[in-house]
Design a protein around this motif. Structure first.
Motif, short mmCIF file in Angstrom:
data_model
loop_
_atom_site.label_atom_id
_atom_site.label_comp_id
_atom_site.label_asym_id
_atom_site.label_seq_id
_atom_site.Cartn_x
_atom_site.Cartn_y
_atom_site.Cartn_z
N GLY A 37 0.85 -1.36 -0.07
CA GLY A 37 0.12 -0.09 0.09
C GLY A 37 0.74 1.25 -0.09
N LEU A 38 2.05 1.23 0.11
CA LEU A 38 3.09 2.25 0.23
C LEU A 38 3.23 2.92 -1.14
N THR A 39 3.62 4.20 -1.56
CA THR A 39 3.86 4.65 -2.89
C THR A 39 5.21 5.26 -2.59
N GLU A 59 10.66 -10.70 -6.23
CA GLU A 59 10.03 -10.90 -5.00
C GLU A 59 10.74 -11.22 -3.87
N SER A 60 12.23 -11.81 -4.23
CA SER A 60 13.04 -11.72 -3.00
C SER A 60 14.51 -11.69 -3.67
N GLU A 61 15.57 -11.71 -2.82
CA GLU A 61 16.76 -11.53 -3.44
C GLU A 61 17.37 -12.61 -4.18
N ASP A 62 16.59 -13.77 -4.05
CA ASP A 62 17.00 -15.24 -4.88
C ASP A 62 16.24 -15.12 -6.31
N VAL A 88 5.67 4.60 -8.02
CA VAL A 88 5.09 3.21 -8.15
C VAL A 88 4.39 2.91 -6.98
N LYS A 89 3.30 2.35 -6.99
CA LYS A 89 2.52 1.86 -5.88
C LYS A 89 3.14 0.25 -5.53
N VAL A 90 3.32 0.13 -4.19
CA VAL A 90 3.65 -1.00 -3.69
C VAL A 90 2.19 -1.93 -3.50
N ARG A 91 2.45 -3.05 -4.61
CA ARG A 91 1.36 -3.92 -4.36
C ARG A 91 1.47 -5.38 -3.60
N ASN A 92 3.04 -5.57 -3.85
CA ASN A 92 3.52 -6.62 -3.06
C ASN A 92 4.78 -6.18 -2.38
#
Length: 130
Positions: A37-39, A59-62, A88-92
């Motif tokens: 939910g952050l921007t 998704e992750s550093e891997d 950009v809006k943080v969806r994940n």
């Protein structure tokens, strides 16, 4: 590579940061996000001449970089003539990486002046209603 957290960006204040990007190279700013939910907002300019810019989500550093989701495709910006702004809006949760790319320039190194901000959504709970 400058890994940042949301808290570190919130502590940036109004100051600008500077990146020095040699010719034929690129620089990345990974931002680790643990709440949705952050921007994430940015403002940048370059000197001299243009720079290419992109934003990818990991998704992750891997996760291999070639499997990252491209949120903003690589775009050549005339950031030496005008200030570039975006968000950009943080969806994940995951790693949002800003990429400043100077690989197209064979001889000219660039300086990028940037400012980052993170905004949390305002959630209205009705508490000021009489």
């Amino acid at each position: 590579k400058l890994p940042l957290t949301v808290e570190e960006i919130l502590n940036f204040g109004e100051s600008n940061r500077e990146l020095f990007i040699k010719s034929s190279t690129y620089s990345i700013i990974p931002i680790t996000v643990t709440e949705m939910g952050l921007t994430i907002s940015w403002i940048f300019s370059s000197d001299p001449k243009s720079i290419s810019f992109s934003v990818v989500y990991q998704e992750s550093e891997d996760t291999p970089l070639d499997q990252c989701k491209v949120l903003i495709p690589m775009t050549r910006c005339n950031s030496h003539k005008e200030t570039i702004r975006g968000q950009v809006k943080v969806r994940n949760c995951g790693i949002y990486t800003l990429i400043f790319d100077n690989t197209f320039s064979r001889f000219i190194s660039k300086r990028v002046f940037y400012h980052l901000a993170v905004e949390r959504p305002v959630i209205y709970d009705g508490s000021d209603f009489p």
